[in-house]
Design a protein around this motif. Structure first.
Motif, short mmCIF file in Angstrom:
data_model
loop_
_atom_site.label_atom_id
_atom_site.label_comp_id
_atom_site.label_asym_id
_atom_site.label_seq_id
_atom_site.Cartn_x
_atom_site.Cartn_y
_atom_site.Cartn_z
N HIS A 57 0.84 -1.20 0.00
CA HIS A 57 0.00 0.00 0.00
C HIS A 57 0.87 1.25 0.00
O HIS A 57 0.65 2.17 -0.80
CB HIS A 57 -0.90 -0.04 1.24
N ALA A 58 1.89 1.26 0.87
CA ALA A 58 2.76 2.44 0.97
C ALA A 58 3.56 2.65 -0.32
O ALA A 58 3.73 3.78 -0.79
CB ALA A 58 3.70 2.30 2.15
N LYS A 77 1.39 4.17 -2.87
CA LYS A 77 1.17 5.58 -2.55
C LYS A 77 2.31 6.43 -3.12
O LYS A 77 2.09 7.48 -3.72
CB LYS A 77 1.13 5.77 -1.03
N VAL A 78 3.54 5.96 -2.88
CA VAL A 78 4.71 6.70 -3.37
C VAL A 78 4.69 6.76 -4.89
O VAL A 78 4.84 7.83 -5.49
CB VAL A 78 6.01 6.03 -2.87
N SER A 109 2.20 6.39 -6.99
CA SER A 109 1.11 7.17 -7.60
C SER A 109 1.29 8.66 -7.36
O SER A 109 0.88 9.46 -8.20
CB SER A 109 -0.25 6.69 -7.12
N SER A 110 1.93 9.04 -6.24
CA SER A 110 2.12 10.48 -6.03
C SER A 110 3.17 11.03 -7.00
O SER A 110 3.05 12.15 -7.48
CB SER A 110 2.50 10.78 -4.58
N VAL A 141 7.39 14.28 -1.61
CA VAL A 141 6.72 12.98 -1.60
C VAL A 141 6.18 12.69 -0.20
O VAL A 141 5.08 12.17 -0.03
CB VAL A 141 7.68 11.85 -2.06
N GLU A 179 3.02 14.70 0.22
CA GLU A 179 1.94 14.18 -0.63
C GLU A 179 1.37 12.88 -0.09
O GLU A 179 0.16 12.68 -0.09
CB GLU A 179 2.47 13.93 -2.05
N THR A 180 2.26 11.98 0.33
CA THR A 180 1.80 10.66 0.73
C THR A 180 1.44 10.59 2.21
O THR A 180 0.72 9.70 2.62
CB THR A 180 2.89 9.60 0.47
N LEU A 194 3.50 9.79 4.41
CA LEU A 194 4.30 8.71 5.00
C LEU A 194 5.40 9.30 5.88
O LEU A 194 5.96 10.35 5.59
CB LEU A 194 4.96 7.88 3.90
N LEU A 200 9.12 6.00 4.22
CA LEU A 200 9.28 6.58 2.88
C LEU A 200 10.63 6.24 2.26
O LEU A 200 10.69 5.79 1.12
CB LEU A 200 9.12 8.10 2.98
N THR A 252 3.33 1.14 -12.54
CA THR A 252 2.32 1.86 -11.76
C THR A 252 0.98 1.85 -12.47
O THR A 252 -0.06 1.62 -11.86
CB THR A 252 2.76 3.33 -11.55
#
Lengths: 101, 192
Positions: free
Chosen positions: A9-10, A13-14, A16-17, A31, A34-35, A37, A42, A85
């Motif tokens: 999941h994390a 997230k990275v 897609s951001s 990043v 945005e995320t 995290l 991260l 992605t």
């Protein structure tokens, strides 16, 4: 190498951001904002994605004394990263969502 | 409230306020040193070829956070980041977890395993099969009554616990949770 990367999941997230930046480069700090995290999750992800060839990074070309801040390390999606992605996200999303360039 | 109490409260209030502002300024003065120490510790845990780059990158990353608390928070995560990257934890964790699940299942269910293996051994012939796509063991299925029971009860997959304990098979924790919940529900409804 890219096969070894687990899309958690994390990690998604990275990816897609950075994907959402549409080819623009992002610093680790951006990043993180945005995320949402924490740095502890991260950076292992960023470094592993870069090692796996899904991201690439370079130093920002600025003069730190003129800008009054240190230079940033900028991350960017590679073609392999974008393809992965896109396929990972399209598996999760409805069919009609298309990633515009 | 007498005048003495009012004076005492005021004095204590002023002292506390002074102490708080002193502590805040101490905190501001000390955070750069703490963050520097944390970055240094984190960088030393990294592989040699990354150390120089990450030292610079992380200094910028920490300095880019707004406010001293946010800076400290970012710096606090960095030793973990370095450790997690070094150990490759997120790659290893699923295998470690699967092995733990496999081993605990073997320990918990060994009487059942022994019983089922005994029954299957009594049938004679080859006991085990490997699945077509992977190296996961299962009981050999024929067209007898026992095979039918094995398939219906899912006991046919029991030898796969060995692959799980061996780290050759990965199980997701959500699947484990689903199994445990279903198992507990069955026990609960039966005893009620």
């Amino acid at each position: 190498m890219a096969d070894n990367i687990r899309l958690t999941h994390a990690t998604l997230k990275v990816l897609s951001s950075i994907m959402a930046a549409r080819g623009a480069e992002m610093s680790g700090s951006q990043v993180a904002v945005e995320t949402g995290l924490a740095s502890g999750s991260l950076y292992p992800i960023l470094l592993r994605l870069e090692r796996g060839g899904l991201l690439k990074s370079r130093w920002e070309k600025i003069n730190p004394s003129e800008e009054g801040r240190p230079r940033r390390r900028l991350y960017k999606m590679t073609a392999a990263g974008a393809a992965l992605t896109r396929s990972a996200l399209s598996e999760l999303m409805p069919q009609d969502v298309v990633w515009a360039r | 409230m007498g005048p003495l109490t009012i004076i005492a409260t005021t004095v204590i209030g002023v002292l506390l306020a002074a102490l708080a502002s002193q502590m805040a300024s101490e905190f501001r003065d000390w955070t750069p040193r703490w963050t520097e120490w944390l970055i240094d510790r984190a960088v030393r845990r990294l592989p040699a070829d990354l150390q120089e780059r990450m030292a610079e990158e992380w200094r910028e990353f920490v300095s880019d956070a707004p406010g001293h608390i946010a800076k400290l928070k970012r710096a606090l995560g960095l030793p973990w980041a370095a450790l997690a990257y070094d150990l490759n934890l997120s790659d290893k964790w699923p295998r470690i977890f699967s092995r733990l699940v496999g081993c605990s299942a073997l320990v918990l269910f060994w009487p059942l395993l022994l019983l089922v293996f005994g029954v299957v051994a009594f049938r004679g012939g080859t006991m085990l099969d490997k699945s077509e796509t992977s190296n996961v063991y299962r009981f050999r299925i024929g067209d007898d009554k026992l095979s039918e029971i094995l398939e219906k009860s899912s006991f046919v997959a029991l030898p796969g616990l060995w692959n799980l304990a061996n780290g050759e098979l990965i199980v997701h924790w959500l699947d484990v949770r689903r199994f445990v919940v279903k198992f507990l529900k069955e026990i609960f409804t039966e005893t009620r």
